[in-house]
Design a protein around this motif. Structure first.
Motif: not given
Lengths: 193, 47
Positions: A133-138, A180-186
């Motif tokens: 998930l962290i890899e998805e961050l800018p 991160l929260r947004k990705i997790i919820e999505k």
């Protein structure tokens, strides 16, 4: 009329090798000595242990010929039992025994810090998912988050290392967590142990 | 007051060491031998 052999006579017989005399002595005084011990320790198992240790001492002393018929047999045995009871309480004072009951179990508050195999597998899975998930961050947010969480750096150190102000580093960290929260919820990801 | 009395209920209870303990002591006595040599005493357990 039933004649009862005196304790002193039984002791003499036992010292002379008559094992049956010991049986008579033990059975004759069993209740008196056991009840005396029990009245002090209030525990059946401990009473049995102290009773046993008392007579082991009696047997050894008689067999070694160290017993002198100065007093009576029973008071002598009671004294041995009394000393062993004191030893028992002294020992317990040094190392108090804690017993749980139905309402409270000591193992519910004292536990092994190590995770069991199942929890360890879950934790490893969560760590691995989180890394993805962290890899998805800018990149700028990812950099601050990695330094803060994995390298345990302070925001001052992060600002020095990245060449941005502390406020910017704080802001990037904040956005990293929001994203991160947004990705997790999505993606409906569950990250719990 | 009740608590003070009930606290000591079990104190005067009669108790007897179990037959197994007595049996153990008798067996222990039979197996224990004390040997004397000069001023020394040695304990030995004989099965």
């Amino acid at each position: 009329m039933k004649l009862q052999i005196e304790d002193s006579e039984l002791v003499r017989d036992y010292i002379s090798g008559d094992e049956k005399a010991l049986e008579v002595l033990i059975n004759r005084h069993n209740q008196r000595i056991s009840s005396f011990i029990y009245s002090k320790v209030l525990d059946r198992d401990i009473t049995e242990d102290i009773f046993q240790d008392t007579f082991i001492k009696v047997i050894k002393t008689l067999k070694k010929g160290s017993y002198s018929e100065e007093g009576k047999f029973l008071p002598w045995v009671m004294r041995i039992a009394h000393n062993l009871i004191i030893d028992h309480f002294r020992k317990n004072k040094r190392m108090p025994m804690f017993e749980g009951n139905d309402d409270f179990n000591i193992f519910s508050v004292i536990g092994d810090d190590k995770l069991n195999i199942e929890k360890q597998i879950i934790k490893d899975q969560i760590d691995s998912d989180l890394k993805e998930l962290i890899e998805e961050l800018p990149d700028d947010q990812k950099e601050v988050l990695l330094m803060r969480i994995y390298k345990d750096m302070s925001f001052k150190e992060i600002s020095e290392n990245t060449g941005v102000s502390i406020n910017t580093a704080l802001g990037r960290m904040r956005y990293a967590l929001i994203n991160l929260r947004k990705i997790i919820e999505k993606n409906n990801i569950v990250l719990t142990n | 007051m009740e608590k003070i009395y009930t606290k000591h209920v079990g104190k005067n209870k009669f108790f007897k060491a179990c037959p197994e303990t007595v049996r153990f002591l008798l067996d222990y006595s039979r197996s224990l031998h004390v040997l004397e040599h000069e001023e020394f005493q040695f304990e030995s357990m004989l099965n």
